[in-house]
Design an enzyme around this catalytic site. Structure first.
Site, PDB file in Angstrom:
ATOM      1  CG  ASN A   1       0.170  -1.700   3.735  1.00  0.00           C
ATOM      2  OD1 ASN A   1       1.718  -1.891   3.078  1.00  0.00           O
ATOM      3  ND2 ASN A   1       0.749  -0.982   4.521  1.00  0.00           N
TER       4      ASN A   1
ATOM      5  CB  VAL B   1       3.909 -10.211   1.590  1.00  0.00           C
ATOM      6  CG1 VAL B   1       3.889 -11.706  -0.009  1.00  0.00           C
ATOM      7  CG2 VAL B   1       2.843  -9.701   1.222  1.00  0.00           C
TER       8      VAL B   1
ATOM      9  CB  ALA C   1      -1.009  -0.307   1.280  1.00  0.00           C
ATOM     10  N   GLY C   2       1.652   1.336  -0.576  1.00  0.00           N
ATOM     11  CA  GLY C   2       2.693   2.314  -0.872  1.00  0.00           C
ATOM     12  C   GLY C   2       2.236   3.216  -1.857  1.00  0.00           C
ATOM     13  CE1 TYR C   3       3.755   8.500  -1.891  1.00  0.00           C
ATOM     14  CE2 TYR C   3       5.705   7.472  -1.732  1.00  0.00           C
ATOM     15  CZ  TYR C   3       4.709   8.819  -1.960  1.00  0.00           C
ATOM     16  OH  TYR C   3       5.025   9.847  -1.348  1.00  0.00           O
ATOM     17  CB  ALA C   4       3.507   0.937  -6.832  1.00  0.00           C
TER      18      ALA C   4
ATOM     19  CE  LYS D   1      10.112  16.875  -1.470  1.00  0.00           C
ATOM     20  NZ  LYS D   1      10.250  16.280  -1.614  1.00  0.00           N
TER      21      LYS D   1
ATOM     22  CD  GLU E   1      14.442  15.243  -1.079  1.00  0.00           C
ATOM     23  OE1 GLU E   1      14.134  15.883  -1.378  1.00  0.00           O
ATOM     24  OE2 GLU E   1      13.913  14.443  -0.968  1.00  0.00           O
TER      25      GLU E   1
ATOM     26  CB  ALA F   1       6.889   9.110  -5.556  1.00  0.00           C
TER      27      ALA F   1
END
Length: 392
Positions: A32, A75, A9-12, A370, A164, A307
């Site tokens: 997830n 998983v 359940a990340g961005y993808a 950003k 960063e 991302a």
């Protein structure tokens, strides 16, 4: 009802779910480990303490639409021959008709001696909070220990994540100095990288701006410095030793270990997929995001793990999955970048905007860009409510 299972359940993973959930005749299960989604692109802010964990997470429950079955679990293995997914501590496998693997990334130490034992990785929310806790404890300890290594930080890796993070550290450091009454002239922040240049993906002028901004605030950059060993008290590169009691690892990532555990042909736990993003010989299985290796048809180079690319892959994989169900041919994935941004703390940054990077920006205006990017990413994978709740 066709059974669709989405792993991660990340961005993808969230984007794929969002694209598929309104399609009739689909029974979607999202799996997830955690009950929340975190903004992986903002982990460095938690590590430096400029943001709290709550600022970069939202509950998955608030993002999962009615009709999607969410299961919290880890998983363990994927079996494409039997079309089943196995979870840790569960005896009954989860069957699927179509599978989207979006399990995300892990820290990569490349087998460097001592890295796994002594360096602090930055690969998830727990890692970020552990870095913050460790760093604050070392700084606070100096007045008792008088050990200058407690005031020394080595960041291993000068990619966008490393830079960063350094930007957040130099922004936060005056607050720590005042809080603990530390000698500011004794603070050392060193950034090591094996490559000969810092931020080579940016225009040279923008890279120079970023380096100058951070160097003016005491950061020492050591390029062409491959790391040979990490110890409890420092990092060795060739004959040089960089002493520190805080060593942060941002040198690279690999896909989830589940990929190798499941027997897939892979490199650094990334699977080379077909141009459609499906697994060769198994068109019902898609790998997207950090666990996929997708070649840019123009350059032949594998796309980086970002991302922005993960969300684009998720959208395309969902379209191809629906095409299969409808008996239509799948199409090849192509990607046009919206640009690249690197923050230098919460108030500054550098950016190249557009597919050709022709718009070049530096300074305070980049902070607003950003923020817009972060808001857009939340909206792409979740709801406008979550986007608004994360507004500064």
């Amino acid at each position: 009802m066709r059974k669709i299972v989405i792993l991660g359940a990340g961005y993808a993973g969230l984007r794929a779910m969002k694209e598929l959930h309104k399609e009739a005749g689909l029974q979607i299960t999202l799996i997830n480990r955690d009950l929340y989604h975190y903004e992986a692109t903002e982990l460095h802010t938690v590590a430096a303490g400029t943001k709290a964990p709550a600022d970069i997470i939202f509950d998955l429950e608030s993002s999962i639409p009615e009709g999607v079955d969410f299961r919290s679990g880890t998983v363990n293995k994927i079996d494409v021959e039997t079309q089943c997914v196995y979870l840790e501590d569960e005896n009954i496998p989860i069957a699927y008709d179509y599978l989207i693997v979006a399990l995300g990334f892990e820290s990569e130490d490349f087998g460097i001696k001592g890295a796994a034992q002594y360096a602090l990785p930055l690969a998830n929310l727990a890692d970020a909070f552990a870095i913050r806790t460790h760093l604050e404890q070392r700084l606070a300890r100096f007045n008792d220990s008088r050990d200058e290594n407690d005031l020394s930080i080595v960041v291993c890796g000068a990619g966008i994540t490393g830079i960063e993070l350094v930007g957040e550290l130099v922004y936060r450091m005056p607050e720590w100095v005042a809080q603990h009454k530390l000698p500011a002239d004794k603070i050392r922040i060193t950034c090591l990288d094996a490559m000969p240049a810092i931020l080579p993906m940016f225009d040279a002028e923008l890279s120079r701006y970023a380096i100058a901004h951070l160097a003016d605030r005491g950061v020492s950059f050591q390029t062409s410095s491959a790391i040979d060993e990490v110890t409890a008290t420092g990092v060795r590169s060739g004959e040089r030793v960089f002493p520190a009691h805080t060593i942060i690892w941002t040198t690279g990532v690999r896909g989830s270990h589940v990929v190798a555990n499941s027997g897939f042909a892979q490199k650094r736990n990334r699977v080379a997929v077909e141009p459609s993003l499906s697994l060769k010989g198994h068109p019902e299985v898609f790998f997207i995001g950090d666990v996929s290796a997708v070649a840019d048809p123009g350059s032949g180079h594998v796309y980086p793990t970002t991302a922005q690319i993960s969300v684009a892959q998720a959208t395309h994989a969902a379209l191809n999955l629906k095409a299969q169900i409808a008996g239509k041919p799948m199409t090849d994935f192509t990607f046009k970048s919206r640009g690249t941004v690197c923050s230098l703390g919460p108030l500054l940054g550098i950016a190249q905007i557009g597919a050709d990077g022709s718009m070049k920006l530096e300074g305070r205006k980049v902070a607003a860009i950003k923020k817009l990017i972060n808001d857009t990413e939340i909206l792409e994978v979740s709801s406008i409510g979550n986007m608004i709740s994360h507004a500064d």
